[in-house]
Design a protein around this motif. Sequence first.
Motif, short mmCIF file in Angstrom:
data_model
loop_
_atom_site.label_atom_id
_atom_site.label_comp_id
_atom_site.label_asym_id
_atom_site.label_seq_id
_atom_site.Cartn_x
_atom_site.Cartn_y
_atom_site.Cartn_z
N ALA A 1 -3.09 47.16 29.59
CA ALA A 1 -1.91 48.05 29.77
C ALA A 1 -1.02 48.15 28.66
CB ALA A 1 -1.40 47.57 31.08
N ALA A 2 -0.87 47.05 28.15
CA ALA A 2 0.11 46.83 26.97
C ALA A 2 -0.32 47.91 25.94
CB ALA A 2 0.19 45.50 26.43
N GLU A 3 -1.96 47.71 25.52
CA GLU A 3 -2.39 48.52 24.38
C GLU A 3 -2.34 50.12 24.93
OE1 GLU A 3 -5.67 44.96 22.97
OE2 GLU A 3 -6.27 46.57 24.39
N ALA A 4 -2.51 50.28 26.01
CA ALA A 4 -2.47 51.89 26.54
C ALA A 4 -0.94 52.27 26.30
CB ALA A 4 -2.90 52.06 27.90
N VAL A 5 0.00 51.79 26.76
CA VAL A 5 1.46 52.29 26.71
C VAL A 5 1.88 52.24 25.20
CG1 VAL A 5 2.09 51.82 29.22
CG2 VAL A 5 2.65 50.13 27.37
N ALA A 6 1.53 51.41 24.53
CA ALA A 6 1.91 51.24 23.00
C ALA A 6 0.98 52.38 22.37
CB ALA A 6 1.29 50.01 22.52
N GLY A 7 -0.01 53.00 22.71
CA GLY A 7 -0.87 53.96 22.18
C GLY A 7 -0.52 55.37 22.64
N GLY A 8 0.64 55.53 23.75
CA GLY A 8 1.25 56.71 24.05
C GLY A 8 0.63 57.09 25.48
N VAL A 9 -0.16 56.39 26.19
CA VAL A 9 -0.22 56.85 27.69
C VAL A 9 1.09 56.70 28.62
CG1 VAL A 9 -1.88 56.40 29.77
CG2 VAL A 9 -2.58 56.06 27.29
N GLY A 10 1.21 57.71 29.44
CA GLY A 10 2.61 57.80 29.93
C GLY A 10 2.78 56.69 30.78
N ARG A 11 1.72 56.48 31.87
CA ARG A 11 1.83 55.18 32.74
C ARG A 11 0.41 54.71 32.95
NH1 ARG A 11 2.14 57.83 38.63
NH2 ARG A 11 1.30 59.58 38.31
N VAL A 12 0.49 53.33 33.37
CA VAL A 12 -0.51 52.59 33.59
C VAL A 12 -0.23 51.94 34.98
CG1 VAL A 12 -2.08 50.75 33.25
CG2 VAL A 12 -1.01 52.02 31.28
N ILE A 13 -1.28 52.14 36.09
CA ILE A 13 -1.08 51.73 37.47
C ILE A 13 -2.26 50.59 37.77
CG2 ILE A 13 -0.83 52.26 40.02
CD1 ILE A 13 -0.53 55.14 37.76
#
Length: 267
Positions: free
Chosen positions: A233-245
């Motif tokens: 999740a940390a890697e996804a949001v740092a890479g620009g993904v709007g939200r992780v659930i």
Amino acid sequence: MIVVKVGGSAGIDYDAVCADLSTRVQAGEKFILVHGGSGETNRVAEALGHPPRFVTSPSGYTSRFTDRQTLEIFEMVYCGKMNKGIVERLQRLGVNAVGLSGLDGRIFEGRHKDSVRAVENGKVKVLRGDHTGTVEKVNTGLLELLLNAGYLPVLTPPAASYEGVAINVDGDRAAAALAVAMKADALLLLSNVPGLLRNYPDESSLIREIPAADVESYLEFAQDRMKKKVLGAAEAVAGGVGRVIFGDARAGQPVSAALAGAGTVVS
């Protein structure tokens, strides 16, 4: 475009996940599904007389030690039984799903780590002969080709090393790398718990929201496999993904519920 990762632990309702996905795909939404298969792999490995070996790194992450025989069992279950079982469910529901491993077309690619540092009996040891790695590149061209032609990609580890060797990669972090590369609107990490729990396994202690800038500080609440989900999740949001659930895949409409905010939302 939304990336959905569904785990492979006991209690997950793949029928519910596939039924929910089919409704949304037929309404015109685009998804890529990534799945695991750890529970079934452990069962098959035991039955074949090569039981799973799990190691804990000095930083506290637990992973499967993947020697060549383990890798072959892993491929048999993940790429065979699990992947085709999910593709069959989706096909029965009218979704033209295509099941591929990260090895196919080098969809997932990364560096091969042939040794791993593990803590055993309080001492750090170096274990050699490992077939693991981390996804560093995603073949977005192949995935866009499938999506634009109306197919639903159903993906699973292993990945390909830069030398073309099959490597076991963490499914949650692979899904995070995929979501970043595909510029996904959201990444859903569905498992057999309702989300990140402050006091595992007390489901009433669900953490409902995590600020995107503060994800790693919640690692202290993550038990075992959930640590990799929080890291992903940390890697996804740092890479620009709007939200992780972090959502619950045990019943109901798991995808729709997560997109509606059920579970733990990182944004």
